[in-house]
Design a protein around this motif. Structure first.
Motif, short mmCIF file in Angstrom:
data_model
loop_
_atom_site.label_atom_id
_atom_site.label_comp_id
_atom_site.label_asym_id
_atom_site.label_seq_id
_atom_site.Cartn_x
_atom_site.Cartn_y
_atom_site.Cartn_z
N GLY A 11 3.83 -69.50 23.33
CA GLY A 11 3.72 -70.51 22.28
C GLY A 11 3.89 -69.99 20.87
O GLY A 11 3.85 -70.77 19.92
N GLN A 12 4.09 -68.68 20.70
CA GLN A 12 4.30 -68.15 19.35
C GLN A 12 5.72 -68.43 18.90
O GLN A 12 6.65 -68.48 19.70
N VAL A 13 5.88 -68.57 17.60
CA VAL A 13 7.20 -68.74 17.02
C VAL A 13 7.62 -67.42 16.42
O VAL A 13 6.88 -66.81 15.63
N ARG A 14 8.80 -66.93 16.80
CA ARG A 14 9.31 -65.68 16.25
C ARG A 14 10.59 -65.96 15.48
O ARG A 14 11.38 -66.82 15.86
N LEU A 15 10.75 -65.22 14.41
CA LEU A 15 11.94 -65.34 13.57
C LEU A 15 12.94 -64.29 14.02
O LEU A 15 12.67 -63.10 14.00
N LEU A 16 14.09 -64.74 14.51
CA LEU A 16 15.11 -63.83 15.00
C LEU A 16 16.16 -63.59 13.94
O LEU A 16 16.48 -64.46 13.13
N ALA A 17 16.70 -62.41 13.94
CA ALA A 17 17.76 -62.09 12.98
C ALA A 17 19.05 -62.74 13.40
O ALA A 17 19.39 -62.80 14.58
N SER A 18 19.79 -63.26 12.45
CA SER A 18 21.14 -63.73 12.71
C SER A 18 22.11 -62.61 12.39
O SER A 18 21.75 -61.64 11.71
N PRO A 19 23.34 -62.68 12.88
CA PRO A 19 24.29 -61.59 12.61
C PRO A 19 24.51 -61.34 11.13
O PRO A 19 24.86 -60.23 10.73
N THR A 20 24.30 -62.38 10.30
CA THR A 20 24.57 -62.22 8.87
C THR A 20 23.32 -61.91 8.06
O THR A 20 23.37 -61.82 6.85
N MET A 21 22.16 -61.74 8.75
CA MET A 21 20.90 -61.59 8.03
C MET A 21 20.80 -60.23 7.34
O MET A 21 21.12 -59.20 7.92
N GLU A 22 20.37 -60.25 6.12
CA GLU A 22 20.24 -59.02 5.35
C GLU A 22 19.17 -58.13 5.98
O GLU A 22 18.12 -58.59 6.40
N PRO A 58 14.62 -59.90 6.38
CA PRO A 58 14.27 -58.48 6.32
C PRO A 58 12.77 -58.25 6.39
O PRO A 58 11.99 -59.11 5.99
N ARG A 59 12.37 -57.09 6.90
CA ARG A 59 10.96 -56.77 7.04
C ARG A 59 10.34 -56.47 5.68
O ARG A 59 11.04 -56.16 4.71
N TYR A 60 9.02 -56.56 5.64
CA TYR A 60 8.28 -56.12 4.47
C TYR A 60 7.94 -54.64 4.65
O TYR A 60 7.36 -54.25 5.67
N GLU A 61 8.29 -53.83 3.69
CA GLU A 61 7.98 -52.40 3.71
C GLU A 61 6.81 -52.17 2.77
O GLU A 61 6.94 -52.31 1.55
N LEU A 62 5.65 -51.83 3.32
CA LEU A 62 4.41 -51.76 2.55
C LEU A 62 4.09 -50.33 2.13
O LEU A 62 4.22 -49.39 2.92
N ARG A 63 3.66 -50.18 0.88
CA ARG A 63 3.20 -48.90 0.35
C ARG A 63 2.00 -49.14 -0.55
O ARG A 63 1.96 -50.11 -1.30
#
Length: 345
Positions: A11-22, A58-63
């Motif tokens: 039941g979770q919703v996941r965001l999938l990358a498209s071929p054009t996704m940054e 794109p992912r979040y890169e945390l620092r």
């Protein structure tokens, strides 16, 4: 940028990358200092991390970063490791977040920290503070001419120290252009959820909220302090008794003459007591109490608006609606859509 959402078997919703996704990560830097509030850092970080685990692209890169690169000894005594010195952080950030905490005023006087905040803010897509971290943004001049918020306890101090800032202690968070300020502690979670919604849409933000076992983010214009958490009752016996009477008899006649008669004092004396002990007039206190009680019913029941209006002492649904617009800057129907606790997530 196109996005593809998929519902998994659980039941979770996941965001999938498209071929054009940054694919370039969204760089997020969380700035701490001695005696920072740990939750001011942890709440936004966990929101972005949850979004990553749901597959955002794109992912979040945390620092985490500090002036000297040393760990952050938080105000609760725990130490959070820092991953970078601020002078090592290159510009072009997606999001720069400054924490609050008991050390905020010393941090605001640290010229090295302030210079780095100014430098990074110039090239960041958005800049934010959590809680009293607004003092650091104000010291950097980033809030001059802006309406901003902070923890309600610190609001008067911030306004006194930085007169060029219009401090509003009511909302959970405020956006002024690309600069965001938020209220105390866990409001950083609401702010970060709003960033996820801004970046990836409400469906993903809802899934992050579910993962964190919290309600979908409260809107920024919701008041920080509710009647249900607003501290101890007034010490003055007459005022304390009247506050209790108002809360228990919302649908009764609560006009100033009726309240004065109930307390056995003059209307003038009633007004003086409310101003001295509550900082408001009897009529304004009654309206705020009725509005917040209506908000509680909207978020916990499916009673129709007309029934809630009657129960809370409003003459009509239109009167209730106007009170909501004045108090929360949103109509009751929209408030219910966000807050109804047993509605589908």
């Amino acid at each position: 940028m196109s996005q593809i959402l998929r519902t998994t078997s659980n039941g979770q919703v996941r965001l999938l990358a498209s071929p054009t996704m940054e694919r370039i990560p969204r760089r997020v830097v969380l700035v701490g200092y001695p005696d920072a509030e740990l939750l001011d850092l942890a709440c936004p970080a966990d929101v972005f991390d949850a979004a990553n685990r749901l597959g955002v692209q794109p992912r979040y890169e945390l620092r985490t970063a500090t002036v000297d690169g040393h760990g952050i000894r938080c105000q609760n005594g725990l130490t959070l490791g820092a991953q970078q010195r601020l002078d090592q952080v290159e510009g072009g950030l997606d999001t720069l977040i400054v924490s609050g905490g008991l050390g905020c005023e010393k941090a605001a006087e640290d010229i090295r920290l302030i210079n780095h905040i100014r430098r990074l803010a110039d090239s960041s897509r958005r800049v934010a503070s959590v809680c009293s971290g607004a003092a650091v943004l104000a010291a950097a001049g980033l809030l001059n001419g802006c309406r901003a918020t902070t923890h309600w306890i610190y609001a008067a101090r911030l306004a006194e120290r930085y007169p060029a800032v219009t401090v509003d202690p009511v909302p959970l968070f405020i956006r002024h252009g690309s600069v965001y300020t938020s209220a105390g502690v866990t409001s950083g979670l609401d702010l970060a959820l709003s960033f996820v919604e801004e970046d990836h849409g409400p469906t993903l933000a809802r899934e992050v909220a579910r993962m964190l076992v919290t309600y979908l983010q409260r809107p920024g214009n919701q008041a920080q302090v509710s009647m249900f958490i607003s501290g101890p009752p007034p010490e003055h016996r007459v005022v304390r008794d009247l506050v209790a009477h108002i809360a228990e008899k919302l649908d009764a006649d609560l006009g100033t003459p009726a309240l004065a008669a109930h307390a056995g004092i003059s209307t003038r004396q009633l007004s003086r007591l409310f101003e001295a002990h509550l900082g408001t007039t009897p009529s304004k206190h009654v309206r705020a109490t009725r509005t917040e009680a209506a908000a509680h019913l909207l978020s916990t029941t499916e009673l129709p608006l007309a029934a809630i209006a009657r129960r809370c002492g409003f003459g009509s649904t239109e009167t209730l609606r106007q009170a909501f617009l004045d108090h929360y800057d949103t109509p009751p129907s929209a408030y219910r859509r966000v807050h109804l606790r047993h509605s589908p997530a």
